[in-house]
Design a protein around this motif. Structure first.
Motif, PDB file in Angstrom:
ATOM      1  N   VAL A   1       0.859  -1.147   0.136  1.00  0.00           N
ATOM      2  CA  VAL A   1       0.063   0.029  -0.088  1.00  0.00           C
ATOM      3  C   VAL A   1       0.931   1.269   0.026  1.00  0.00           C
ATOM      4  CG1 VAL A   1      -1.577   1.365   1.465  1.00  0.00           C
ATOM      5  CG2 VAL A   1      -2.141  -1.049   0.827  1.00  0.00           C
ATOM      6  N   PRO A   2       1.905   1.432   0.920  1.00  0.00           N
ATOM      7  CA  PRO A   2       2.596   2.845   0.903  1.00  0.00           C
ATOM      8  C   PRO A   2       3.542   2.768  -0.237  1.00  0.00           C
ATOM      9  CG  PRO A   2       3.302   1.268   2.727  1.00  0.00           C
ATOM     10  CD  PRO A   2       2.160   0.601   1.963  1.00  0.00           C
ATOM     11  N   ALA A   3       3.963   1.662  -0.836  1.00  0.00           N
ATOM     12  CA  ALA A   3       4.945   1.603  -2.161  1.00  0.00           C
ATOM     13  C   ALA A   3       4.092   2.118  -3.303  1.00  0.00           C
ATOM     14  CB  ALA A   3       5.257   0.346  -2.266  1.00  0.00           C
ATOM     15  N   VAL A   4       2.476   1.877  -3.407  1.00  0.00           N
ATOM     16  CA  VAL A   4       1.895   2.039  -4.527  1.00  0.00           C
ATOM     17  C   VAL A   4       1.201   3.660  -4.425  1.00  0.00           C
ATOM     18  CG1 VAL A   4      -0.133   1.510  -5.933  1.00  0.00           C
ATOM     19  CG2 VAL A   4       1.350  -0.164  -5.008  1.00  0.00           C
ATOM     20  N   TYR A   5       0.821   3.703  -3.341  1.00  0.00           N
ATOM     21  CA  TYR A   5       0.083   5.073  -2.849  1.00  0.00           C
ATOM     22  C   TYR A   5       1.085   6.032  -2.343  1.00  0.00           C
ATOM     23  CZ  TYR A   5      -4.077   2.401  -4.065  1.00  0.00           C
ATOM     24  OH  TYR A   5      -5.097   1.680  -4.519  1.00  0.00           O
ATOM     25  N   ALA A   6       1.379   7.204  -2.997  1.00  0.00           N
ATOM     26  CA  ALA A   6       2.477   8.079  -2.370  1.00  0.00           C
ATOM     27  C   ALA A   6       1.927   9.622  -2.799  1.00  0.00           C
ATOM     28  CB  ALA A   6       3.711   7.632  -2.841  1.00  0.00           C
ATOM     29  N   THR A   7       2.436  10.420  -1.814  1.00  0.00           N
ATOM     30  CA  THR A   7       2.180  11.932  -2.023  1.00  0.00           C
ATOM     31  C   THR A   7       3.213  12.712  -3.056  1.00  0.00           C
ATOM     32  OG1 THR A   7       0.994  12.119   0.027  1.00  0.00           O
ATOM     33  CG2 THR A   7       1.846  14.037  -0.664  1.00  0.00           C
ATOM     34  N   PRO A   8       2.643  13.253  -4.126  1.00  0.00           N
ATOM     35  CA  PRO A   8       3.928  13.596  -4.915  1.00  0.00           C
ATOM     36  C   PRO A   8       4.799  14.738  -4.231  1.00  0.00           C
ATOM     37  CG  PRO A   8       1.794  13.598  -6.194  1.00  0.00           C
ATOM     38  CD  PRO A   8       1.444  13.402  -4.603  1.00  0.00           C
ATOM     39  N   GLY A   9       6.130  14.553  -4.449  1.00  0.00           N
ATOM     40  CA  GLY A   9       7.031  15.349  -3.821  1.00  0.00           C
ATOM     41  C   GLY A   9       7.422  14.652  -2.501  1.00  0.00           C
ATOM     42  N   ASP A  10       6.837  13.675  -1.913  1.00  0.00           N
ATOM     43  CA  ASP A  10       7.397  13.049  -0.890  1.00  0.00           C
ATOM     44  C   ASP A  10       8.125  11.822  -1.152  1.00  0.00           C
ATOM     45  OD1 ASP A  10       7.352  12.633   1.920  1.00  0.00           O
ATOM     46  OD2 ASP A  10       6.183  10.702   1.608  1.00  0.00           O
ATOM     47  N   LYS A  11       8.201  11.038  -2.283  1.00  0.00           N
ATOM     48  CA  LYS A  11       8.770   9.930  -2.722  1.00  0.00           C
ATOM     49  C   LYS A  11       9.235  10.610  -4.179  1.00  0.00           C
ATOM     50  CE  LYS A  11       7.007   6.187  -0.500  1.00  0.00           C
ATOM     51  NZ  LYS A  11       6.609   4.846  -0.670  1.00  0.00           N
ATOM     52  N   HIS A  12      10.185  10.143  -4.648  1.00  0.00           N
ATOM     53  CA  HIS A  12      10.800  10.154  -6.186  1.00  0.00           C
ATOM     54  C   HIS A  12       9.972   9.915  -7.265  1.00  0.00           C
ATOM     55  CE1 HIS A  12      14.747  11.252  -4.750  1.00  0.00           C
ATOM     56  NE2 HIS A  12      14.959   9.839  -4.057  1.00  0.00           N
ATOM     57  N   GLN A  13       8.989   8.831  -6.785  1.00  0.00           N
ATOM     58  CA  GLN A  13       7.833   8.566  -7.956  1.00  0.00           C
ATOM     59  C   GLN A  13       6.790   8.198  -7.304  1.00  0.00           C
ATOM     60  OE1 GLN A  13       9.455   5.446 -10.500  1.00  0.00           O
ATOM     61  NE2 GLN A  13       7.547   5.784 -11.954  1.00  0.00           N
TER      62      GLN A  13
ATOM     63  N   GLU B   1       9.755  12.525  12.547  1.00  0.00           N
ATOM     64  CA  GLU B   1       8.698  12.825  11.343  1.00  0.00           C
ATOM     65  C   GLU B   1       7.904  14.093  11.488  1.00  0.00           C
ATOM     66  OE1 GLU B   1       7.735  10.147   8.313  1.00  0.00           O
ATOM     67  OE2 GLU B   1       9.963  10.739   8.486  1.00  0.00           O
ATOM     68  N   LEU B   2       7.546  14.716  12.609  1.00  0.00           N
ATOM     69  CA  LEU B   2       6.805  15.764  12.619  1.00  0.00           C
ATOM     70  C   LEU B   2       6.782  16.866  11.589  1.00  0.00           C
ATOM     71  CD1 LEU B   2       6.338  16.369  16.536  1.00  0.00           C
ATOM     72  CD2 LEU B   2       4.566  15.898  14.783  1.00  0.00           C
ATOM     73  N   PRO B   3       8.041  17.243  11.187  1.00  0.00           N
ATOM     74  CA  PRO B   3       7.947  18.231  10.059  1.00  0.00           C
ATOM     75  C   PRO B   3       7.633  17.694   8.739  1.00  0.00           C
ATOM     76  CG  PRO B   3      10.308  18.140  10.987  1.00  0.00           C
ATOM     77  CD  PRO B   3       9.319  17.013  11.694  1.00  0.00           C
ATOM     78  N   ARG B   4       7.756  16.445   8.563  1.00  0.00           N
ATOM     79  CA  ARG B   4       7.261  15.705   7.177  1.00  0.00           C
ATOM     80  C   ARG B   4       5.948  15.657   7.488  1.00  0.00           C
ATOM     81  NH1 ARG B   4       6.718   9.761   6.327  1.00  0.00           N
ATOM     82  NH2 ARG B   4       6.208   9.519   4.043  1.00  0.00           N
ATOM     83  N   TRP B   5       5.233  15.344   8.512  1.00  0.00           N
ATOM     84  CA  TRP B   5       3.899  14.902   8.518  1.00  0.00           C
ATOM     85  C   TRP B   5       3.203  16.637   8.585  1.00  0.00           C
ATOM     86  CZ3 TRP B   5       1.734  10.871  12.402  1.00  0.00           C
ATOM     87  CH2 TRP B   5       2.371   9.691  12.163  1.00  0.00           C
ATOM     88  N   ARG B   6       3.745  17.675   9.060  1.00  0.00           N
ATOM     89  CA  ARG B   6       3.136  18.874   8.975  1.00  0.00           C
ATOM     90  C   ARG B   6       2.967  19.254   7.479  1.00  0.00           C
ATOM     91  NH1 ARG B   6       6.690  20.621  13.082  1.00  0.00           N
ATOM     92  NH2 ARG B   6       5.616  20.314  15.219  1.00  0.00           N
ATOM     93  N   TRP B   7       4.196  18.962   6.613  1.00  0.00           N
ATOM     94  CA  TRP B   7       4.277  19.250   5.310  1.00  0.00           C
ATOM     95  C   TRP B   7       3.114  18.540   4.411  1.00  0.00           C
ATOM     96  CZ3 TRP B   7       5.967  15.976   1.387  1.00  0.00           C
ATOM     97  CH2 TRP B   7       5.705  16.524  -0.146  1.00  0.00           C
ATOM     98  N   LEU B   8       3.128  17.074   4.977  1.00  0.00           N
ATOM     99  CA  LEU B   8       2.163  16.213   4.141  1.00  0.00           C
ATOM    100  C   LEU B   8       0.807  16.855   4.364  1.00  0.00           C
ATOM    101  CD1 LEU B   8       3.475  12.707   5.129  1.00  0.00           C
ATOM    102  CD2 LEU B   8       2.989  13.676   2.666  1.00  0.00           C
ATOM    103  N   LEU B   9       0.363  17.444   5.378  1.00  0.00           N
ATOM    104  CA  LEU B   9      -1.056  17.917   5.739  1.00  0.00           C
ATOM    105  C   LEU B   9      -1.448  19.048   4.756  1.00  0.00           C
ATOM    106  CD1 LEU B   9      -1.343  17.485   9.445  1.00  0.00           C
ATOM    107  CD2 LEU B   9      -2.383  16.187   7.925  1.00  0.00           C
ATOM    108  N   THR B  10      -0.229  19.753   4.083  1.00  0.00           N
ATOM    109  CA  THR B  10      -0.489  20.836   3.394  1.00  0.00           C
ATOM    110  C   THR B  10      -0.538  20.511   1.799  1.00  0.00           C
ATOM    111  OG1 THR B  10       1.917  21.361   2.769  1.00  0.00           O
ATOM    112  CG2 THR B  10       0.934  22.541   4.856  1.00  0.00           C
ATOM    113  N   VAL B  11      -0.301  18.965   1.432  1.00  0.00           N
ATOM    114  CA  VAL B  11      -0.175  18.840   0.247  1.00  0.00           C
ATOM    115  C   VAL B  11      -1.658  18.434  -0.316  1.00  0.00           C
ATOM    116  CG1 VAL B  11       0.949  17.121  -1.467  1.00  0.00           C
ATOM    117  CG2 VAL B  11       2.332  18.092   0.613  1.00  0.00           C
ATOM    118  N   ARG B  12      -2.210  18.753  -1.521  1.00  0.00           N
ATOM    119  CA  ARG B  12      -3.444  18.422  -2.087  1.00  0.00           C
ATOM    120  C   ARG B  12      -3.401  16.975  -2.825  1.00  0.00           C
ATOM    121  NH1 ARG B  12      -5.845  20.773   1.699  1.00  0.00           N
ATOM    122  NH2 ARG B  12      -6.161  23.300   1.412  1.00  0.00           N
ATOM    123  N   GLY B  13      -2.017  16.827  -3.113  1.00  0.00           N
ATOM    124  CA  GLY B  13      -1.959  15.530  -4.163  1.00  0.00           C
ATOM    125  C   GLY B  13      -2.225  16.022  -5.472  1.00  0.00           C
TER     126      GLY B  13
END
Length: 126
Positions: free
Chosen positions: A54-66, A114-126
């Motif tokens: 699941v985390p390998a397939v579904y990812a937020t753009p900008g969080d992983k290379h692809q 991971e808190l900085p990453r989590w805060r950033w993830l909450l701002t990304v709309r996908g």
């Protein structure tokens, strides 16, 4: 704290966070696998494979290379939180107390880093 998207890919902070996250995920997968193995070995294998896929397939753009299937940041966050919570719960059910404490401590350390990453993830709309 610096937002994740501003951290360089090779920064020590980002590497440390990724290492702790990976170690936490491996521990969670092991604990969940052991918990489900008490019910059925094929079920345990299926649940662990799904937990890895699941985390390998579904990812937020900008969080992983692809990102195979791009999702908003809150989805990535929910997947990670479910993995961590499931792993800690399964560890307390199936592991000796010292193993459950170790995975719980590792999970808390991972959450803090991971808190900085989590805060950033909450701002990304996908």
């Amino acid at each position: 704290m610096t937002p994740v998207h501003e951290l360089g890919a090779a920064s020590p902070t980002r590497r440390r966070a990724a290492l702790l996250r990976f170690a936490t995920e491996v521990g969670a997968w092991a604990a969940v696998g052991m918990a489900f193995a008490q019910i059925s070995l094929p079920l345990a294998i299926a649940v662990v494979l799904a937990s890895v896929a699941v985390p390998a397939v579904y990812a937020t753009p900008g969080d992983k290379h692809q990102a195979l299937i791009p999702v908003p940041g809150w989805v990535t966050l929910a997947i990670l939180a479910a993995t961590m919570a499931g792993g800690v719960a399964a560890a307390w059910i199936t592991w000796p107390w010292w193993g459950a404490i170790a995975l719980s401590a590792l999970t808390i350390a991972s959450l803090i880093v991971e808190l900085p990453r989590w805060r950033w993830l909450l701002t990304v709309r996908g």
